[in-house]
Design a protein around this motif. Structure first.
Motif, mmCIF file in Angstrom:
data_model
loop_
_atom_site.group_PDB
_atom_site.id
_atom_site.type_symbol
_atom_site.label_atom_id
_atom_site.label_comp_id
_atom_site.label_asym_id
_atom_site.label_seq_id
_atom_site.Cartn_x
_atom_site.Cartn_y
_atom_site.Cartn_z
ATOM 1 N N LEU A 26 0.848 -1.128 -0.080
ATOM 2 C CA LEU A 26 -0.078 0.059 -0.161
ATOM 3 C C LEU A 26 0.944 1.166 0.003
ATOM 4 O O LEU A 26 2.173 1.187 0.331
ATOM 5 N N CYS A 27 0.404 2.521 -0.485
ATOM 6 C CA CYS A 27 0.901 3.892 -0.722
ATOM 7 C C CYS A 27 0.681 4.025 0.625
ATOM 8 O O CYS A 27 -0.115 3.930 1.657
ATOM 9 N N PRO A 28 2.374 4.684 1.675
ATOM 10 C CA PRO A 28 2.153 4.946 2.906
ATOM 11 C C PRO A 28 1.328 6.495 3.066
ATOM 12 O O PRO A 28 1.191 6.826 3.804
ATOM 13 N N ASP A 29 1.372 7.301 1.569
ATOM 14 C CA ASP A 29 1.101 8.347 1.949
ATOM 15 C C ASP A 29 -0.801 8.268 2.214
ATOM 16 O O ASP A 29 -1.679 9.311 2.774
ATOM 17 N N CYS A 30 -1.291 7.384 1.062
ATOM 18 C CA CYS A 30 -2.679 7.653 0.974
ATOM 19 C C CYS A 30 -3.599 6.176 2.086
ATOM 20 O O CYS A 30 -4.194 6.078 2.328
ATOM 21 N N LYS A 31 -2.277 5.640 2.531
ATOM 22 C CA LYS A 31 -2.296 4.048 3.482
ATOM 23 C C LYS A 31 -3.677 2.835 2.071
ATOM 24 O O LYS A 31 -4.290 2.672 2.682
ATOM 25 N N GLY A 32 -3.634 3.145 0.917
ATOM 26 C CA GLY A 32 -4.286 2.022 -0.274
ATOM 27 C C GLY A 32 -4.954 3.074 -0.525
ATOM 28 O O GLY A 32 -5.527 2.532 -1.181
ATOM 29 N N PRO A 49 -15.085 17.901 4.253
ATOM 30 C CA PRO A 49 -13.838 17.775 3.910
ATOM 31 C C PRO A 49 -13.387 17.717 2.159
ATOM 32 O O PRO A 49 -14.841 17.606 1.805
ATOM 33 N N LEU A 50 -12.371 18.122 1.647
ATOM 34 C CA LEU A 50 -12.019 17.946 0.715
ATOM 35 C C LEU A 50 -10.547 16.822 -0.050
ATOM 36 O O LEU A 50 -9.832 17.011 0.854
ATOM 37 N N ASP A 51 -11.301 16.482 -0.939
ATOM 38 C CA ASP A 51 -10.485 15.014 -1.051
ATOM 39 C C ASP A 51 -10.529 15.220 -2.487
ATOM 40 O O ASP A 51 -11.113 15.548 -3.077
ATOM 41 N N TYR A 52 -8.928 14.306 -2.117
ATOM 42 C CA TYR A 52 -7.993 14.967 -3.795
ATOM 43 C C TYR A 52 -7.036 13.849 -4.057
ATOM 44 O O TYR A 52 -6.973 13.063 -2.777
ATOM 45 N N GLN A 53 -7.030 13.170 -5.117
ATOM 46 C CA GLN A 53 -6.249 11.988 -5.983
ATOM 47 C C GLN A 53 -4.952 12.233 -4.810
ATOM 48 O O GLN A 53 -4.108 13.251 -5.214
ATOM 49 N N CYS A 54 -4.424 11.010 -4.490
ATOM 50 C CA CYS A 54 -2.849 10.702 -3.784
ATOM 51 C C CYS A 54 -1.552 11.034 -5.230
ATOM 52 O O CYS A 54 -1.633 11.197 -5.369
ATOM 53 N N PRO A 55 -0.892 12.505 -4.737
ATOM 54 C CA PRO A 55 -0.030 12.776 -6.098
ATOM 55 C C PRO A 55 0.929 11.904 -6.002
ATOM 56 O O PRO A 55 1.521 11.423 -6.406
ATOM 57 N N SER A 56 0.975 11.071 -4.453
ATOM 58 C CA SER A 56 2.402 10.067 -4.350
ATOM 59 C C SER A 56 1.766 8.686 -4.886
ATOM 60 O O SER A 56 3.263 8.406 -5.855
ATOM 61 N N CYS A 57 0.904 8.193 -5.498
ATOM 62 C CA CYS A 57 0.457 7.036 -6.067
ATOM 63 C C CYS A 57 -0.168 6.891 -7.065
ATOM 64 O O CYS A 57 -0.654 6.709 -8.158
ATOM 65 N N ASN A 58 -0.535 8.808 -7.569
ATOM 66 C CA ASN A 58 -1.139 9.319 -8.754
ATOM 67 C C ASN A 58 -2.473 7.802 -8.612
ATOM 68 O O ASN A 58 -3.100 7.795 -9.501
ATOM 69 N N GLY A 59 -3.087 7.915 -7.324
ATOM 70 C CA GLY A 59 -4.734 7.987 -7.111
ATOM 71 C C GLY A 59 -4.774 6.340 -7.489
ATOM 72 O O GLY A 59 -5.764 5.607 -7.095
#
Length: 72
Positions: A26-32, A49-59
């Motif tokens: 799993l991506c450490p930044d968004c926890k998968g 809250p505002l959700d956005y695609q994780c830039p660290s794993c490209n979503g």
């Protein structure tokens, strides 16, 4: 010296988190999840809250994609 001790503790904690996420794939930044959330606070009123695609794993939520992004 206290600053170095705190910095060492934070580094160790991050390395453990990354190793755990790697073992799970799993991506450490968004926890998968593939998304991150920003909690907005407008003073006394809590906004949605505002959700956005994780830039660290490209979503994707994948560790391999996160690792590839880290190398770039």
């Amino acid at each position: 010296n206290i600053f170095q001790a705190i910095q060492g503790w934070v580094t160790t904690k991050n390395e453990k988190r990354i190793a755990e996420m790697k073992s799970l794939g799993l991506c450490p930044d968004c926890k998968g999840r593939g998304i991150n959330t920003i909690a907005l606070n407008g003073g006394l009123v809590s906004l949605n809250p505002l959700d956005y695609q994780c830039p660290s794993c490209n979503g994707s939520g994948s560790f391999s994609d996160w690792e590839q992004c880290q190398q770039q």
